[in-house]
Scaffold this motif. Sequence first.
Motif, PDB file in Angstrom:
ATOM      1  N   ILE A   1     -29.498  74.925 -79.062  1.00  0.00           N
ATOM      2  CA  ILE A   1     -29.732  73.508 -78.777  1.00  0.00           C
ATOM      3  C   ILE A   1     -29.142  72.707 -79.928  1.00  0.00           C
ATOM      4  CG2 ILE A   1     -31.448  71.741 -78.290  1.00  0.00           C
ATOM      5  CD1 ILE A   1     -31.327  73.970 -76.191  1.00  0.00           C
ATOM      6  N   ASP A   2     -28.208  71.802 -79.621  1.00  0.00           N
ATOM      7  CA  ASP A   2     -27.548  71.049 -80.687  1.00  0.00           C
ATOM      8  C   ASP A   2     -28.401  69.877 -81.156  1.00  0.00           C
ATOM      9  OD1 ASP A   2     -27.189  68.929 -78.899  1.00  0.00           O
ATOM     10  OD2 ASP A   2     -25.075  69.361 -78.530  1.00  0.00           O
TER      11      ASP A   2
ATOM     12  N   ARG B   1     -25.789  74.509 -75.746  1.00  0.00           N
ATOM     13  CA  ARG B   1     -24.427  74.981 -76.001  1.00  0.00           C
ATOM     14  C   ARG B   1     -24.365  76.496 -75.827  1.00  0.00           C
ATOM     15  NH1 ARG B   1     -20.596  70.723 -76.859  1.00  0.00           N
ATOM     16  NH2 ARG B   1     -21.816  68.913 -77.556  1.00  0.00           N
ATOM     17  N   ASP B   2     -23.271  76.967 -75.258  1.00  0.00           N
ATOM     18  CA  ASP B   2     -23.105  78.396 -74.989  1.00  0.00           C
ATOM     19  C   ASP B   2     -22.587  79.128 -76.222  1.00  0.00           C
ATOM     20  OD1 ASP B   2     -22.915  80.797 -73.504  1.00  0.00           O
ATOM     21  OD2 ASP B   2     -20.779  80.431 -73.174  1.00  0.00           O
ATOM     22  N   LEU B   3     -23.219  80.264 -76.555  1.00  0.00           N
ATOM     23  CA  LEU B   3     -22.809  81.088 -77.693  1.00  0.00           C
ATOM     24  C   LEU B   3     -22.134  82.388 -77.275  1.00  0.00           C
ATOM     25  CD1 LEU B   3     -25.845  80.817 -80.168  1.00  0.00           C
ATOM     26  CD2 LEU B   3     -23.525  79.987 -80.571  1.00  0.00           C
ATOM     27  N   SER B   4     -21.823  82.533 -76.000  1.00  0.00           N
ATOM     28  CA  SER B   4     -21.323  83.809 -75.496  1.00  0.00           C
ATOM     29  C   SER B   4     -20.032  84.266 -76.167  1.00  0.00           C
ATOM     30  CB  SER B   4     -21.100  83.723 -73.974  1.00  0.00           C
ATOM     31  OG  SER B   4     -22.310  83.485 -73.302  1.00  0.00           O
ATOM     32  N   ALA B   5     -19.215  83.311 -76.610  1.00  0.00           N
ATOM     33  CA  ALA B   5     -17.956  83.681 -77.260  1.00  0.00           C
ATOM     34  C   ALA B   5     -18.164  84.089 -78.714  1.00  0.00           C
ATOM     35  CB  ALA B   5     -16.958  82.519 -77.182  1.00  0.00           C
ATOM     36  N   VAL B   6     -19.373  83.887 -79.220  1.00  0.00           N
ATOM     37  CA  VAL B   6     -19.658  84.155 -80.632  1.00  0.00           C
ATOM     38  C   VAL B   6     -20.514  85.408 -80.797  1.00  0.00           C
ATOM     39  CG1 VAL B   6     -20.659  83.205 -82.753  1.00  0.00           C
ATOM     40  CG2 VAL B   6     -19.573  81.670 -81.088  1.00  0.00           C
ATOM     41  N   ILE B   7     -21.549  85.537 -79.971  1.00  0.00           N
ATOM     42  CA  ILE B   7     -22.438  86.707 -80.006  1.00  0.00           C
ATOM     43  C   ILE B   7     -22.711  87.154 -78.577  1.00  0.00           C
ATOM     44  CG2 ILE B   7     -23.547  86.236 -82.225  1.00  0.00           C
ATOM     45  CD1 ILE B   7     -25.828  84.882 -80.734  1.00  0.00           C
TER      46      ILE B   7
ATOM     47  N   ARG C   1     -25.243  79.251 -88.396  1.00  0.00           N
ATOM     48  CA  ARG C   1     -25.445  77.900 -88.928  1.00  0.00           C
ATOM     49  C   ARG C   1     -24.124  77.233 -89.302  1.00  0.00           C
ATOM     50  NH1 ARG C   1     -29.315  80.584 -92.018  1.00  0.00           N
ATOM     51  NH2 ARG C   1     -31.401  80.491 -91.097  1.00  0.00           N
ATOM     52  N   LYS C   2     -23.131  78.019 -89.611  1.00  0.00           N
ATOM     53  CA  LYS C   2     -21.840  77.472 -90.030  1.00  0.00           C
ATOM     54  C   LYS C   2     -20.979  77.010 -88.857  1.00  0.00           C
ATOM     55  CE  LYS C   2     -21.598  80.224 -94.288  1.00  0.00           C
ATOM     56  NZ  LYS C   2     -20.850  81.302 -95.013  1.00  0.00           N
ATOM     57  N   LEU C   3     -21.401  77.329 -87.639  1.00  0.00           N
ATOM     58  CA  LEU C   3     -20.610  76.950 -86.470  1.00  0.00           C
ATOM     59  C   LEU C   3     -20.570  75.434 -86.297  1.00  0.00           C
ATOM     60  CD1 LEU C   3     -21.954  79.553 -83.889  1.00  0.00           C
ATOM     61  CD2 LEU C   3     -19.738  79.613 -85.036  1.00  0.00           C
ATOM     62  N   LYS C   4     -19.454  74.945 -85.815  1.00  0.00           N
ATOM     63  CA  LYS C   4     -19.349  73.545 -85.437  1.00  0.00           C
ATOM     64  C   LYS C   4     -19.855  73.428 -84.004  1.00  0.00           C
ATOM     65  CE  LYS C   4     -15.518  72.504 -88.562  1.00  0.00           C
ATOM     66  NZ  LYS C   4     -14.115  71.992 -88.680  1.00  0.00           N
ATOM     67  N   THR C   5     -21.112  73.026 -83.876  1.00  0.00           N
ATOM     68  CA  THR C   5     -21.756  73.084 -82.563  1.00  0.00           C
ATOM     69  C   THR C   5     -21.072  72.192 -81.530  1.00  0.00           C
ATOM     70  OG1 THR C   5     -23.359  71.409 -83.294  1.00  0.00           O
ATOM     71  CG2 THR C   5     -23.984  73.720 -83.530  1.00  0.00           C
TER      72      THR C   5
ATOM     73  N   LYS D   1     -18.103  71.975 -80.953  1.00  0.00           N
ATOM     74  CA  LYS D   1     -16.947  72.689 -80.414  1.00  0.00           C
ATOM     75  C   LYS D   1     -17.356  73.779 -79.427  1.00  0.00           C
ATOM     76  CE  LYS D   1     -14.180  70.345 -83.114  1.00  0.00           C
ATOM     77  NZ  LYS D   1     -13.285  69.286 -82.543  1.00  0.00           N
ATOM     78  N   LEU D   2     -18.656  74.078 -79.375  1.00  0.00           N
ATOM     79  CA  LEU D   2     -19.135  75.107 -78.456  1.00  0.00           C
ATOM     80  C   LEU D   2     -19.209  74.545 -77.039  1.00  0.00           C
ATOM     81  CD1 LEU D   2     -22.070  76.514 -80.636  1.00  0.00           C
ATOM     82  CD2 LEU D   2     -19.882  77.644 -80.188  1.00  0.00           C
ATOM     83  N   PRO D   3     -18.989  75.400 -76.023  1.00  0.00           N
ATOM     84  CA  PRO D   3     -19.042  74.915 -74.636  1.00  0.00           C
ATOM     85  C   PRO D   3     -20.404  74.324 -74.291  1.00  0.00           C
ATOM     86  CG  PRO D   3     -18.056  77.103 -74.748  1.00  0.00           C
ATOM     87  CD  PRO D   3     -18.609  76.825 -76.113  1.00  0.00           C
ATOM     88  N   LEU D   4     -20.383  73.191 -73.618  1.00  0.00           N
ATOM     89  CA  LEU D   4     -21.612  72.530 -73.181  1.00  0.00           C
ATOM     90  C   LEU D   4     -22.059  73.144 -71.864  1.00  0.00           C
ATOM     91  CD1 LEU D   4     -23.567  70.155 -73.847  1.00  0.00           C
ATOM     92  CD2 LEU D   4     -22.088  68.721 -72.397  1.00  0.00           C
TER      93      LEU D   4
END
Length: 282
Positions: free
Chosen positions: A17-18, A24-30, A47-51, A53-56
């Motif tokens: 949750i941003d 936001r989807d994290l599937s491409a990260v984990i 925590r370092k991710l630019k949220t 930029k993550l898919p909504l």
Amino acid sequence: MKLVRYGKPGKEKPGLIDADGKLRDLSAVITDIGPEQLGDAALARLRKLKTDKLPLVRGLPRLGSPITGTRKFIAIGLNYADHAAESGLPIPPEPIVFMKATSCIQGPNDPVMLPKGSVKTDWEVELGVIIGTRARYVSQKEALNHVAGYCTINDVSEREFQIERGGTWDKGKGCDTFGPLGPWLVTRDDVPNPQKLAMWLDVNGQRMQTGSTKTMIFSVAKIISYVSQFMTLEAGDVITTGTPPGVGMGMKPQVFLKKGDQMALGIDGLGEQRQVVFPFKL
């Protein structure tokens, strides 16, 4: 940071949750949110991710339990003095430890099923602690360093099974659907003091429980340290830490859940749950 798992049961995807409250989807990260993603290093990377930029994620998908891979679901009984009093029981000199079956874990808004033969199914809003790194014989001073985060839990309980069917609490605590977790896991850096969290629970729109973790008999740090003397706590393990007063068993006359009842509950900063009660079915 608020971590979630969303989607159909058994097919959940990881997300967060941003800052604007959007999923936001994290599937491409984990691949998922389980024991491997709960350690300090893994959480620091997230925590370092630019949220932004993550898919909504569009719409309002079902939320599952915010973690998977839980091996132990540990519970603490009578951890609020006023709840012990309404139960007619003395304040325990040490934490009362019992287990909930991991098979009872479900999403925060999934329906709650009355077990076959149930006559005394009850509600309990509780603070959940999610372990991030192995804890074995840890001190109170070090205990919170082993926490990945916190969540809201409804420790649904069948009181006849728990108290009147042979003396082991586990029988009334681990029935299917009796462990709604979430809506999200809030990492410990966003919960600076787990002993200052207000909590509440309503049934059919009527306030039943109002409390705060500040009135716990045994603190979160004490509980983790204590339990780690008897069993090794592993990443992904969940501890539910007790409930404040206002459960159905403590009312005069007693009140228990029935078909069609609606529960709503929440803890400050940890989100809210909503469940509808339905009768037993195979």
